[in-house]
Design an enzyme around this catalytic site. Structure first.
Site, PDB file in Angstrom:
ATOM      1  N   ARG A   1      -3.591 -18.413   1.002  1.00 10.66           N
ATOM      2  CA  ARG A   1      -4.032 -17.168   1.075  1.00 10.66           C
ATOM      3  C   ARG A   1      -4.740 -17.065   2.640  1.00 10.66           C
ATOM      4  O   ARG A   1      -4.666 -15.879   3.248  1.00 10.66           O
ATOM      5  CB  ARG A   1      -5.022 -16.955  -0.076  1.00 10.66           C
ATOM      6  CG  ARG A   1      -5.721 -15.570   0.003  1.00 10.66           C
ATOM      7  CD  ARG A   1      -6.398 -14.882  -1.055  1.00 10.66           C
ATOM      8  NE  ARG A   1      -6.972 -15.770  -1.771  1.00 10.66           N
ATOM      9  CZ  ARG A   1      -8.074 -16.052  -1.566  1.00 10.66           C
ATOM     10  NH1 ARG A   1      -8.893 -15.785  -0.587  1.00 10.66           N
ATOM     11  NH2 ARG A   1      -8.674 -16.855  -2.520  1.00 10.66           N
TER      12      ARG A   1
ATOM     13  N   ASP B   1      -2.965   4.678  14.868  1.00 16.21           N
ATOM     14  CA  ASP B   1      -1.564   4.115  14.150  1.00 16.21           C
ATOM     15  C   ASP B   1      -0.563   4.125  15.261  1.00 16.21           C
ATOM     16  O   ASP B   1      -0.271   5.383  15.641  1.00 16.21           O
ATOM     17  CB  ASP B   1      -1.383   5.161  12.954  1.00 16.21           C
ATOM     18  CG  ASP B   1      -0.419   4.624  12.205  1.00 16.21           C
ATOM     19  OD1 ASP B   1       0.710   4.168  12.741  1.00 16.21           O
ATOM     20  OD2 ASP B   1      -0.354   4.985  10.837  1.00 16.21           O
TER      21      ASP B   1
HETATM   22  C1  LIG Z   1       5.279   4.280   6.774  1.00 15.86           C
HETATM   23  C2  LIG Z   1       4.067   4.692   7.569  1.00 15.86           C
HETATM   24  C3  LIG Z   1       2.667   3.957   7.291  1.00 15.86           C
HETATM   25  C4  LIG Z   1       2.726   2.946   5.935  1.00 15.86           C
HETATM   26  O1  LIG Z   1       3.257   1.976   5.837  1.00 15.86           O
HETATM   27  P1  LIG Z   1       3.808   1.425   4.460  1.00 15.86           P
HETATM   28  O2  LIG Z   1       4.473  -0.179   4.847  1.00 15.86           O
HETATM   29  O3  LIG Z   1       4.823   2.304   3.856  1.00 15.86           O
HETATM   30  O4  LIG Z   1       2.596   1.368   3.781  1.00 15.86           O
HETATM   31  C5  LIG Z   1       1.720   4.170   8.291  1.00 15.86           C
HETATM   32  N1  LIG Z   1       1.610   5.001   9.224  1.00 15.86           N
HETATM   33  C6  LIG Z   1       2.852   5.603   9.621  1.00 15.86           C
HETATM   34  C7  LIG Z   1       2.717   6.371  10.722  1.00 15.86           C
HETATM   35  C8  LIG Z   1       4.084   5.452   8.686  1.00 15.86           C
HETATM   36  O5  LIG Z   1       5.130   6.117   9.102  1.00 15.86           O
END
Ligand SMILES: *Cc1c(COP(=O)(O)O)cnc(C)c1O
Length: 388
Positions: free
Chosen positions: A56, A181
């Site tokens: 883990r 992000d």
């Molecule tokens: C798809 C996405 C996520 C989330 O990712 P998952 O792997 O689906 O949980 C986060 N931020 C953006 C901009 C995304 O397009």
């Protein structure tokens, strides 16, 4: 290990690989493990300091991926999580304490907003949504209790490009951490940590995987944020399996050439869309007429295959005729794979700080690795059905 004198393509080719440790095999093998055995009592007693102690807490395969993510994002440390949303939640939770305040871009991914509005709210954290184009004006929204500024650039539905340099400069001066992000760029066209951000998160599910066969989240950070993030990550018991780490590493090796193709094909399709009478507006930050173009030029070295357009028609039967007959474009969540996707979107539904009123139906397109002329043909026939 950061080896920034080499080009990113070169670093991604070699990151996280040590063939000599694995009988000469080019790739780090998949370690499927839970128990890690220690050779004697002294080693067992010292296991807290061992690099491998329980799966883990990581295996050679997940460590290899973390190293490669550090190279990609030009970060000091990285953590890998089971999904993009789990990576986002770890970061947000790491700054939560009763009375804390958080600033989040109004263009942020829906589930990131949801985490603030439900989980963080329960813990007494207040979130203020801000205009993604606020730039240095973010300073007026910072309070003594503001702990984190969250960015997403460009927003993955509406594609506003944020002034990351200006926002992180203000945040640093005011002692507030910043996270972004970075999924849209795949980490290949943008390294936000080198532009001042403290933390860069990706849904590795998208371009890092590149093959629509993997759920993954990555968290990359500066040294001074690592302990805080790792503590949250460990308390939640997050980890990923060896097979998933292997697939992510495999995807990373071809990220540069895939991204270059997404850039070129995406712009071909975007430029064609610009000429179509059924299209009111193309929302692509690498088009010179786009409001985000100047910021995109400053912060990115290319554009991915994900962008938007606004259609003049909004009536459901016409849209149905167009979407239902597509041969090459799929309809579904996610993006970043080798295949093209087309979905109607409704950004107005979740925004609270700014209005989204583009005067037509917003559509999100992912241009994959097909021949762009074939994709354009599929869209042309779709528009023909739309107006028929
Ligand atoms: C798809 C996405 C996520 C989330 O990712 P998952 O792997 O689906 O949980 C986060 N931020 C953006 C901009 C995304 O397009």
């Amino acid at each position: 290990m950061k080896t920034q004198t080499l080009g990113l393509e070169t670093r991604l080719t070699h990151a996280g690989r040590r063939p000599a440790d694995h009988s000469g095999a080019v790739n780090t093998p998949v370690y499927r493990a839970s128990t890690i055995l220690f050779p004697d009592l002294a080693a067992l007693e010292a296991k807290e300091s061992a690099r491998l102690r329980y799966a883990r807490r990581g295996t050679p395969t997940t460590h290899a991926l973390e190293n490669a993510v550090c190279e990609l994002e030009q970060a000091d440390h990285a953590l890998v999580a089971p999904s993009g949303v789990s990576a986002i939640s770890v970061v947000l939770m790491s700054f939560a304490e009763p009375g804390a305040h958080l600033l989040m871009s109004d263009s942020a991914y829906g589930p990131a907003r949801k985490f603030c509005d439900t989980m963080l709210r329960k813990f007494g954290v207040e979130t203020t949504y801000y205009d993604p184009c606020i730039g240095a004006g973010i300073e007026a929204l910072i309070r003594p209790e503001t702990r984190l500024i969250w960015m997403e650039s460009p927003g993955s539905q509406t594609f506003e490009v944020q002034d990351v340099t200006a926002i992180t400069e203000v945040a640093r001066r005011r002692g507030v951490a910043t996270a972004i992000d970075n999924t849209w760029s795949g980490g290949y066209f943008c390294q936000p940590i080198s532009q001042g951000a403290d933390i860069s998160v990706q849904a590795g599910t998208k371009y890092i995987s590149g093959h629509s066969d993997l759920m993954l989240g990555t968290i990359a950070c500066r040294a001074d944020q690592y302990d805080r993030l790792r503590e949250t990550y460990l308390r939640f018991g997050l980890c990923i399996g060896g097979d998933d780490a292997f697939l992510a590493l495999r995807g990373l090796r071809t990220l540069p050439i895939r991204m270059a193709q997404h850039h070129a094909s995406g712009l071909s399709v975007a430029n064609w869309l610009l000429q179509q009478p059924e299209v009111r507006r193309v929302i692509h930050p690498a088009l010179p007429g786009d409001p985000g173009y100047a910021q995109w030029q400053r912060h990115f070295s290319g554009a991915s295959g994900l962008f938007g357009f606004v259609m003049t028609r909004t009536d459901r039967p016409a849209l149905g005729r167009m979407f239902d007959g597509l041969r090459l474009f799929g309809m579904g969540s996610s993006w970043g794979g080798f295949e093209s996707l087309l979905v109607p979107s409704n950004p107005a539904a979740y925004r609270t700080a700014t209005e989204w009123n583009p005067g037509g139906q917003t559509v999100r397109i992912h241009v994959g690795l097909e021949n762009p002329e074939d994709l354009i043909d599929d869209l042309r026939q779709g528009f023909d059905r739309l107006v028929a």
